[in-house]
Design an enzyme around this catalytic site. Structure first.
Site, PDB file in Angstrom:
ATOM      1  N   GLY A  95       0.791  -1.224   0.000  1.00 25.16           N
ATOM      2  CA  GLY A  95       0.000   0.000   0.000  1.00 25.16           C
ATOM      3  C   GLY A  95       0.822   1.273   0.000  1.00 25.16           C
ATOM      4  N   GLN A  96       2.075   1.191  -0.428  1.00 24.80           N
ATOM      5  CA  GLN A  96       2.865   2.430  -0.498  1.00 24.80           C
ATOM      6  C   GLN A  96       2.218   3.389  -1.477  1.00 24.80           C
ATOM      7  OE1 GLN A  96       7.013   2.068  -1.688  1.00 24.80           O
ATOM      8  NE2 GLN A  96       7.412   4.236  -1.348  1.00 24.80           N
ATOM      9  N   SER A  97       1.904   4.592  -1.007  1.00 24.27           N
ATOM     10  CA  SER A  97       1.191   5.548  -1.857  1.00 24.27           C
ATOM     11  C   SER A  97       1.990   6.809  -2.140  1.00 24.27           C
ATOM     12  CB  SER A  97      -0.155   5.909  -1.231  1.00 24.27           C
ATOM     13  OG  SER A  97       0.031   6.543   0.013  1.00 24.27           O
ATOM     14  N   HIS A 102       9.154   6.809   3.954  1.00 18.86           N
ATOM     15  CA  HIS A 102       8.621   7.444   5.169  1.00 18.86           C
ATOM     16  C   HIS A 102       8.362   6.361   6.190  1.00 18.86           C
ATOM     17  CE1 HIS A 102       5.505   6.698   2.128  1.00 18.86           C
ATOM     18  NE2 HIS A 102       4.711   6.340   3.115  1.00 18.86           N
ATOM     19  N   HIS A 104       6.367   5.313   9.375  1.00 18.97           N
ATOM     20  CA  HIS A 104       5.172   5.639  10.158  1.00 18.97           C
ATOM     21  C   HIS A 104       5.455   5.343  11.630  1.00 18.97           C
ATOM     22  CE1 HIS A 104       2.092   5.606   6.761  1.00 18.97           C
ATOM     23  NE2 HIS A 104       3.046   4.903   6.177  1.00 18.97           N
TER      24      HIS A 104
HETATM   25  P1  AMP Z   1       2.001   4.989   2.604  1.00 18.41           P
HETATM   26  O1  AMP Z   1       0.626   4.432   2.309  1.00 18.41           O
HETATM   27  O2  AMP Z   1       2.821   4.121   3.498  1.00 18.41           O
HETATM   28  O3  AMP Z   1       2.727   5.397   1.346  1.00 18.41           O
HETATM   29  O4  AMP Z   1       1.746   6.292   3.462  1.00 18.41           O
HETATM   30  C1  AMP Z   1       1.531   7.550   2.915  1.00 18.41           C
HETATM   31  C2  AMP Z   1       0.931   8.360   4.021  1.00 18.41           C
HETATM   32  O5  AMP Z   1       1.142   9.733   3.738  1.00 18.41           O
HETATM   33  C3  AMP Z   1      -0.579   8.175   4.200  1.00 18.41           C
HETATM   34  O6  AMP Z   1      -0.815   7.717   5.521  1.00 18.41           O
HETATM   35  C4  AMP Z   1      -1.154   9.570   3.941  1.00 18.41           C
HETATM   36  O7  AMP Z   1      -2.218   9.864   4.804  1.00 18.41           O
HETATM   37  C5  AMP Z   1       0.048  10.457   4.205  1.00 18.41           C
HETATM   38  N1  AMP Z   1       0.108  11.726   3.487  1.00 18.41           N
HETATM   39  C6  AMP Z   1       0.053  11.916   2.145  1.00 18.41           C
HETATM   40  N2  AMP Z   1       0.218  13.211   1.831  1.00 18.41           N
HETATM   41  C7  AMP Z   1       0.408  13.864   3.011  1.00 18.41           C
HETATM   42  C8  AMP Z   1       0.641  15.227   3.355  1.00 18.41           C
HETATM   43  N3  AMP Z   1       0.720  16.196   2.431  1.00 18.41           N
HETATM   44  N4  AMP Z   1       0.763  15.541   4.673  1.00 18.41           N
HETATM   45  C9  AMP Z   1       0.667  14.574   5.611  1.00 18.41           C
HETATM   46  N5  AMP Z   1       0.466  13.269   5.347  1.00 18.41           N
HETATM   47  C10 AMP Z   1       0.332  12.919   4.066  1.00 18.41           C
END
Ligand code: AMP
Length: 116
Positions: A95-97, A102, A104
Site C-alpha cells: 500500500g505504499q502511496s 517514510h 510511520h
Molecule cells: P504509505 O501508504 O505508506 O505510502 O503512506 C503515505 C501516508 O502519507 C498516508 O498515511 C497519507 O495519509 C500520508 N500523506 C500523504 N500526503 C500527506 C501530506 N501532504 N501531509 C501529511 N500526510 C500525508
C-alpha cells in the site's frame, strides 16, 4: 536534493504545509494527514529515496537516522511506555502511496497483529 514533483520533498522544503513535530539536518517528522491512531507521525529523509527497494549502501546512515528520530518522536508523543509501531510500506501490495520513503510512527491505542 528535492524533487518538485514529489509531495514529501515539497513538505521537507516547506512548500506544502504540514504539522511538523521535529526536524534536523537530515530528517523531517510531521503528522499524517489521515491519522490511523492517536499518534501517527511520518518521518522522512530530506534526501529523495523512492522506496526501500531503491536503497543503496550510501543510504545506510539516513535509514538509521529515521529510526533514531522515531524513538524521539515516540517519547515526545508520550507513547513510549504504552508501546508503538514503526512501519515502512514498500510497493503496491504493502500500500505504499507516496514514492519517498517514510517511517510511520503509530501509537496511542492497541494495534492489532497481523496487520490488515
Ligand atoms: P504509505 O501508504 O505508506 O505510502 O503512506 C503515505 C501516508 O502519507 C498516508 O498515511 C497519507 O495519509 C500520508 N500523506 C500523504 N500526503 C500527506 C501530506 N501532504 N501531509 C501529511 N500526510 C500525508
Amino acid at each position: 536534493l528535492g524533487q518538485s514533483n514529489c509531495i514529501f520533498c515539497r513538505v521537507a522544503a516547506g512548500d506544502i504545509e504540514a504539522k511538523l513535530v521535529r526536524e534536523d539536518e537530515d530528517t523531517v517528522a510531521f503528522r499524517d494527514m489521515n491519522p490511523q491512531a492517536p499518534t501517527h507521525v511520518l518521518i522522512i529523509p530530506r534526501r529523495h529515496i523512492p522506496a526501500v527497494s531503491a536503497l543503496s549502501a550510501e543510504d545506510a546512515d539516513i535509514v538509521g537516522k529515521l529510526f533514531l528520530a522515531a524513538k524521539d518522536v515516540a517519547r515526545e508523543a508520550g507513547v513510549e511506555a504504552g508501546g508503538y509501531r514503526l512501519v515502512m510500506n514498500n510497493g503496491a501490495d504493502a500500500g505504499q502511496s507516496v514514492d519517498h520513503i517514510h517511517l510511520h510512527v503509530l501509537g496511542g491505542r492497541h494495534l492489532g497483529w497481523p496487520p490488515g
